[in-house]
Each structure stands twice: as structure tokens, then as C-alpha cells.
Design a protein around this motif. Structure first.
Motif, mmCIF file in Angstrom:
data_model
loop_
_atom_site.group_PDB
_atom_site.id
_atom_site.type_symbol
_atom_site.label_atom_id
_atom_site.label_comp_id
_atom_site.label_asym_id
_atom_site.label_seq_id
_atom_site.Cartn_x
_atom_site.Cartn_y
_atom_site.Cartn_z
ATOM 1 N N ARG A 1 -0.963 2.544 -8.155
ATOM 2 C CA ARG A 1 -1.760 1.458 -7.564
ATOM 3 C C ARG A 1 -1.892 0.276 -8.513
ATOM 4 N NH1 ARG A 1 -4.478 6.332 -5.653
ATOM 5 N NH2 ARG A 1 -3.352 6.875 -3.753
ATOM 6 N N PHE A 2 -2.157 0.555 -9.787
ATOM 7 C CA PHE A 2 -2.289 -0.537 -10.759
ATOM 8 C C PHE A 2 -0.955 -1.243 -10.979
ATOM 9 C CE2 PHE A 2 -6.325 1.395 -11.539
ATOM 10 C CZ PHE A 2 -7.113 0.426 -12.126
ATOM 11 N N ASN A 3 0.127 -0.488 -11.019
ATOM 12 C CA ASN A 3 1.451 -1.093 -11.214
ATOM 13 C C ASN A 3 1.802 -2.038 -10.073
ATOM 14 O OD1 ASN A 3 1.700 0.461 -13.511
ATOM 15 N ND2 ASN A 3 2.945 2.039 -12.532
ATOM 16 N N THR A 4 1.563 -1.595 -8.840
ATOM 17 C CA THR A 4 1.908 -2.418 -7.682
ATOM 18 C C THR A 4 1.040 -3.669 -7.617
ATOM 19 O OG1 THR A 4 2.484 -0.374 -6.510
ATOM 20 C CG2 THR A 4 2.252 -2.361 -5.199
ATOM 21 N N LEU A 5 -0.236 -3.526 -7.903
ATOM 22 C CA LEU A 5 -1.114 -4.692 -7.872
ATOM 23 C C LEU A 5 -0.719 -5.698 -8.944
ATOM 24 C CD1 LEU A 5 -3.496 -6.154 -6.692
ATOM 25 C CD2 LEU A 5 -5.030 -4.740 -8.067
ATOM 26 N N GLY B 1 -3.031 -10.387 0.718
ATOM 27 C CA GLY B 1 -3.266 -9.201 1.546
ATOM 28 C C GLY B 1 -3.121 -7.924 0.745
ATOM 29 N N SER B 2 -2.149 -7.907 -0.158
ATOM 30 C CA SER B 2 -1.976 -6.723 -1.010
ATOM 31 C C SER B 2 -3.151 -6.562 -1.969
ATOM 32 C CB SER B 2 -0.670 -6.838 -1.795
ATOM 33 O OG SER B 2 -0.735 -7.870 -2.761
ATOM 34 N N TRP B 3 -3.731 -7.667 -2.432
ATOM 35 C CA TRP B 3 -4.906 -7.560 -3.311
ATOM 36 C C TRP B 3 -6.033 -6.834 -2.580
ATOM 37 C CZ3 TRP B 3 -5.574 -13.361 -5.065
ATOM 38 C CH2 TRP B 3 -4.412 -13.773 -5.748
ATOM 39 N N MET B 4 -6.280 -7.235 -1.341
ATOM 40 C CA MET B 4 -7.414 -6.682 -0.603
ATOM 41 C C MET B 4 -7.202 -5.206 -0.263
ATOM 42 S SD MET B 4 -8.201 -9.945 1.885
ATOM 43 C CE MET B 4 -9.738 -9.297 2.490
ATOM 44 N N GLY C 1 0.819 -1.208 0.000
ATOM 45 C CA GLY C 1 0.000 0.000 0.000
ATOM 46 C C GLY C 1 0.850 1.253 0.000
ATOM 47 N N TYR C 2 1.933 1.237 0.776
ATOM 48 C CA TYR C 2 2.855 2.371 0.797
ATOM 49 C C TYR C 2 3.556 2.513 -0.556
ATOM 50 C CZ TYR C 2 6.921 5.196 2.019
ATOM 51 O OH TYR C 2 7.887 6.172 2.040
ATOM 52 N N ALA C 3 3.998 1.382 -1.117
ATOM 53 C CA ALA C 3 4.685 1.425 -2.417
ATOM 54 C C ALA C 3 3.742 1.888 -3.525
ATOM 55 C CB ALA C 3 5.258 0.047 -2.752
#
Length: 495
Positions: free
Chosen positions: A367-371, A409-412, A359-361
Motif C-alpha cells: 500500500r505504501f509503495n503504490t501510494l 482518486g488513488s490517494w483517497m 487499490g488492486y495493485a
């Protein structure tokens, strides 16, 4: 020069009386000048000032046609219903005591609601060994499936209600319903009782709590939305970590009924504090109150439609894995009988970091890139650890549970942040609820299907099925990102 565009020209162009002198009413002159300057600077007070002076302007409109025309211009602007005076979308606090207290309230609301949702596999395994031991894993799986499905699908109704009326009464009603579900579930012994109590009643209360908690955070943060919604979603991880460990201790010592009652009292404490702290920032607009509760036209947004397909796959893998993992460990391996409890605890414990760090990254990288990166990360470990080693190595299974928890967890945490990037803050509830109305269909079938797969074709084909679903979600998500970039394939861009 247009007199309404320049206050100085307004002063020079004041209408004269019959004697050729300007009216000796300085308050009126300066009131007119103040309203015009406020109009130019976009101050939010202009609407009330113009309306308060409306009666005075009507009384003196006979003093000249120019003055009358100018008054009509101002009044017509003020009476335009869709005119934004101060755009709340561009004025987020991004911090402060009030904003962080709202994040704390969301954390406390998600601890019981989403926390119970992601740890429901523990109770499913217990029911399969005790009250419902005569039933198959597929049939028992319908209880958590209905619960999770309604908790997410009813967001299509709760989200627009949040946009219309705010969070206060919705959160309070959801808290009462969810507590009622927990205390009644302690008395349930039969299958149909559990379906109605946990599935239906719990689903209604869960929808009110989860949708409202995530939507209210979006009112206070924009640039830091990935981090703050990740912190709020840590409440569900802490709940998913605490609830199985509590049940592991209390079920043998106090029995089924009192174990759930103890959970109920813990939830009561969270709901009291959460309801006190929760607060919306953006007041409901007249336009939001006129919109239909359910609007299918929202799916015409290609970005949202493709993203919804991706989240559909996420839910199959996430809740299918969470729901079946304890049963998978009990029925497909020779591992100790307590393995299912500890797997869920490890998964949810590590998912706290999965909600926080990505979430921080995401606020830095997009947001789309990290997911996108976290989808690949999770799929990789499913192929490397769970598929070949899940039934033969306990160490590998625990390692997978930790890595799977971090990835999911990152997905949610990032899913609501990505939704917020597709809409304005005052429309977040509508977009989030509409997306999960479709995506939650996955939760209705994934747990019974995974239970049937693990019993009929074996654990490895079931894991292969999950890997294939996640691969398809990755493809759909890639096209959603493509749509967000104006239908361009660009790698090095923050989105």
C-alpha cells in the motif's frame, strides 16, 4: 509434568476419596478434560464453559489440594480481562456474500456523503454567480471549507465511537442529519444560513457517514483491503460524477431549491439500502469501551505522525483543487461558462479508475509503495500540464483534470488502506479519526486560500503553490515509509 499442560496426566492424577477410589462422576471428568483441550486449542467457547462449571468446581474443591489448585489456574486464566481467545485480526473472511454486501453498503453511504464533498465546487461556483454574487471567492470558500473540515476532523470522535458501539446507530444518525442538511440547504439564501446548514450540519452528518463506511470495510478484509476500500471509495467518485451533471441539468430547468430536493431524494434511496446492509464483524471489546474517546498518545507512533503530515498536504492539493477548479475556469480563462461543471465531472469520473486499479495493485505491491508512485504521478502532471497550459489550452485542462482525478482518486482509496496497515482492525476507527483530526485542518484553509491566490496573484502562482505543497508531502511520506520499515531505507520490499 504440569497436569494442566497434559490431559492424560490429569486423568491419572485425579484425587481419590476416603476409600481410595476415584469419584464416579464421568460427566465431571470429561467436562474437565474438554475444558482443558479447548484451552490448548484456543477455542472461543472455553470462557463460557469454564464459567458455567465454576459452581460445580467450588463444591468439590474439598476433595483434594491438587484439584483445587488446578481449578484456580483455569479460573484465573478465564477471568483475565485481556486474554484473546480467538484473534479476529487473523481470521478475516476476505470475501463471501456478507462481506461484499458490507462493501456495497459503504459504496452507497459514500455516494452521497463523500460524493457531495468532492463536488461541492460546483455549488460554490453557482453561489458565486447567483445568491452570493456580491462576495469574493475567498469568503464563499469558507462554506465548503467548514463542511469538508468537520466531515473529516470529527472522525476523531466518530472513530472511537465506532470501535465502541459498531456502525448501526452512527450510520443511521448520520443519514438523518445529512438528509436534513440537503433539504434545508434548498431553502437557504443568505451566507450565514449556508455556513450553518451546509458547513456545520453537513459536516457532522458527513463525519458519521464517511468514517463509519470506511471503518466497517476494514472489519471484513485484510489482504484485499486496498481493493475493497477502493471499490467502496468508488461510491464517492460516482457521486462526484453524477451530482455535477444532475445540477447542470436541473438548475436551469427546475431552479436551485428543487435541484437540491431532487438530490435529497436520490440520497434518501442510497441511505435506506446502505443502512440495511451495513454490519460490523468484530464485536466491541471491553478494552475499547474503557479507552478515552480522544487519546493524544496515539500520535506518539512515528509512522502515523509522519503519515498525517503527508495526508495534510494531500488535502490541501485535493480539496483546494476540487474547490477552486470551477472558479479557476470561470474567472481566469475565456473558456465556455459550463467548463467548470464538466471539469469536475471528468475529474470524478476518471477517479473511479484511480480508486480501483491502484487499490488492486496495492494489495500486490504494497500500500505504501503504490501510494508513493501515485504521488509522483500526480505531481508530474501538475508540473507538465496544469502549471504551463491550464489557462491557454482547454484540451490540456481537460486532460489534466482526468489525470489529476486518477491520481487523487488513488490517494483517497489508499490512505485508509495504509492506516489499516498501522493498527489492528478493531482500532481502525480511532487511528483513522485521529489522523484526519490533524490532516483536515488543511481543508479549513485550502479553499479560501486558493480562492484568494487565484484572484490576487493569478492562476499560475496558485498552481505553483499546490505543487510545492505536494512535493513536501512526498518527502514526509518517504519518511513515513522509512519508519514502517524499522527506520531503514529499503526500496525492494512490500510495505
Amino acid at each position: 509434568m504440569d497436569p494442566t499442560a497434559n490431559p492424560a496426566v490429569q486423568m491419572q492424577d485425579m484425587p481419590t476419596t476416603s476409600e481410595g477410589q476415584t469419584p464416579a462422576e464421568p460427566d465431571e471428568v470429561w467436562g474437565e478434560l474438554g475444558r482443558t483441550v479447548s484451552k490448548m486449542t484456543g477455542r472461543s467457547k472455553v470462557r463460557s464453559e469454564a464459567k458455567q462449571s465454576g459452581h460445580q468446581e467450588m463444591e468439590i474443591q474439598s476433595q483434594g489440594r491438587t484439584r483445587s489448585q488446578r481449578t484456580q489456574t483455569i479460573d484465573s486464566l478465564d477471568e483475565e480481562p485481556g486474554l484473546p481467545i480467538v484473534d479476529a485480526e487473523d481470521d478475516f473472511p476476505e470475501g463471501g456474500l456478507r462481506a461484499w454486501l458490507v462493501v456495497a453498503s459503504a459504496w452507497l453511504m459514500l455516494f452521497p456523503s463523500f460524493g457531495f464533498m468532492v463536488s461541492i465546487g460546483t455549488l460554490q461556483d453557482y453561489w458565486g454567480q447567483h445568491q452570493l454574487s456580491y462576495m469574493t471567492a475567498r469568503d464563499i470558500g469558507w462554506i465548503p471549507s467548514v463542511f469538508v473540515y468537520l466531515s473529516l476532523a470529527l472522525g476523531i470522535w466518530v472513530g472511537p465511537l465506532f470501535d465502541r458501539y459498531g456502525p448501526r446507530w452512527i450510520a443511521l444518525m448520520g443519514s438523518v442529519i445529512f438528509l436534513l442538511m440537503v433539504f434545508l440547504l434548498a431553502e437557504c439564501e443568505k451566507y450565514w444560513q449556508m455556513i450553518l446548514c451546509c458547513g456545520v450540519l453537513g459536516g457532522v452528518g458527513g463525519a458519521m457517514l464517511t468514517t463509519t463506511s470506511l471503518a466497517v470495510v476494514a472489519h471484513w478484509f485484510k489482504e484485499r483491503r486496498g481493493l475493497t476500500q477502493g471499490i467502496a471509495m468508488m461510491g464517492s467518485s460516482c457521486g462526484g460524477l453524477t451530482i455535477p451533471l444532475m445540477l447542470r441539468t436541473t438548475l436551469p430547468k427546475y431552479g436551485y431549491a428543487w435541484s437540491l430536493r431532487i438530490l435529497g431524494f436520490l440520497f434518501l434511496f442510497c441511505f435506506i439500502i446502505g443502512n440495511i446492509l451495513i454490519k460490523a464483524r468484530i464485536p466491541p471489546t471491553a478494552a475499547a469501551k474503557k479507552k478515552a474517546i480522544i487519546s493524544l498518545s496515539i500520535y506518539g507512533d512515528l509512522r502515523l505522525s509522519l503519515f498525517t503530515l503527508s495526508v495534510f498536504g494531500f488535502e490541501v492539493v485535493l480539496f483546494g483543487g476540487l474547490g477552486i477548479l470551477p472558479t479557476y475556469a470561470t474567472r481566469s480563462t475565456d473558456f465556455p461558462p459550463d467548463t467548470g461543471f464538466y471539469l469536475i465531472s471528468v475529474l470524478n469520473g476518471v477517479s473511479c479508475l484511480g480508486r480501483l486499479l491502484p487499490g488492486y495493485a496495492a494489495d500486490k505491491l504494497g500500500r505504501f509503495n503504490t501510494l508513493f508512485i501515485m504521488i509522483i504521478f500526480t505531481l508530474l502532471w501538475m508540473l507538465v500540464l496544469w502549471l504551463p497550459l491550464g489557462t491557454t489550452s482547454l484540451a490540456a485542462l481537460y486532460s489534466f483534470a482526468a489525470l489529476f482525478g486518477f491520481g487523487t482518486g488513488s490517494w483517497m482509496a489508499l490512505t485508509p488502506a495504509c492506516v489499516g496497515q498501522l493498527c489492528r482492525a478493531e482500532e481502525f476507527g480511532r487511528y483513522y479519526g485521529s489522523m484526519y483530526f490533524i490532516a483536515s485542518l488543511a481543508t479549513l484553509v485550502c479553499i479560501p486560500v486558493s480562492g484568494e491566490l487565484v484572484e490576487t496573484v493569478g492562476p499560475q502562482p496558485m498552481v505553483g503553490f499546490f505543487c510545492a505543497i505536494l512535493g513536501l508531502s512526498l518527502v514526509s511520506f518517504s519518511f513515513s515509509r522509512w519508519a514502517c520499515l524499522g527506520r531503514r531505507w529499503t526500496v525492494k520490499v512490500k510495505v
